[in-house]
Scaffold this motif. Sequence first.
Motif, PDB file in Angstrom:
ATOM      1  N   ASP A  12       0.952  -1.354  -0.001  1.00 54.18           N
ATOM      2  CA  ASP A  12       0.035   0.061   0.006  1.00 54.18           C
ATOM      3  C   ASP A  12       0.887   1.142   0.024  1.00 54.18           C
ATOM      4  O   ASP A  12       0.519   2.323  -0.347  1.00 54.18           O
ATOM      5  N   ASN A  13       2.153   1.228   0.654  1.00 52.42           N
ATOM      6  CA  ASN A  13       2.837   2.521   0.623  1.00 52.42           C
ATOM      7  C   ASN A  13       3.880   2.404  -0.576  1.00 52.42           C
ATOM      8  O   ASN A  13       5.048   3.175  -0.382  1.00 52.42           O
ATOM      9  N   SER A  14       4.014   1.498  -1.495  1.00 54.06           N
ATOM     10  CA  SER A  14       4.868   1.357  -2.644  1.00 54.06           C
ATOM     11  C   SER A  14       6.208   1.263  -1.966  1.00 54.06           C
ATOM     12  O   SER A  14       7.129   1.893  -2.544  1.00 54.06           O
ATOM     13  N   LEU A  15       6.547   0.569  -1.380  1.00 51.54           N
ATOM     14  CA  LEU A  15       7.808   0.274  -0.622  1.00 51.54           C
ATOM     15  C   LEU A  15       8.479  -1.090  -1.245  1.00 51.54           C
ATOM     16  O   LEU A  15       9.472  -1.280  -0.931  1.00 51.54           O
ATOM     17  N   LEU A  16       7.505  -1.606  -2.225  1.00 54.53           N
ATOM     18  CA  LEU A  16       8.065  -2.894  -2.754  1.00 54.53           C
ATOM     19  C   LEU A  16       9.511  -2.908  -3.372  1.00 54.53           C
ATOM     20  O   LEU A  16      10.415  -3.643  -3.231  1.00 54.53           O
ATOM     21  N   GLN A  17       9.638  -1.821  -4.144  1.00 51.75           N
ATOM     22  CA  GLN A  17      11.017  -1.551  -4.793  1.00 51.75           C
ATOM     23  C   GLN A  17      12.075  -1.359  -3.318  1.00 51.75           C
ATOM     24  O   GLN A  17      13.447  -1.625  -3.976  1.00 51.75           O
TER      25      GLN A  17
END
Length: 165
Positions: A12-17
Amino acid sequence: PMLQSAMKLVEDNSLLQDLPVEYKEAAEMLARLEKMEVVKRKIQEMDRPLIAELKSFSEPPIPVLRAMVGSYLLMGESVSDLKEWSNIVILLGKTGKKSVKRRVQELQLEDVSEDVAHRVRKEIMGLTSEEVYEANQAASLFFDWTEMICFEKKCLSESTTVTDV
């Protein structure tokens, strides 16, 4: 649920990368934990005849004995109490809080010490699920559960070691 929540926060917080390795490890752990829940459910659903067959051995095949010794070691039984198959049969017959199904369901990874996990890994080393299944179906479910607990315990101790350095 906590692991799923943490993974959802990352998504949800676009921290995957920023956390690709950790996210992948979490996803793999979640898959293993879900598989463990399936095995635990199968143990819960085991019918009386299946357990009766396991208890009926006067001298169980070695894979059955090793699988059950490993399982009961995880549940906190002492090695000395597990030397005789007749003691394992007594443990299999317990009811209530001491029933094997309840003990499997309630065991948490943090309840298992590193020493016990190491001892259990040695006990089941070289066994396969198929080999135990050929000897006894019920014992194979306990073996699968035992192997999964030991694997997760080892993964946790290795990740703690890496993190602590």
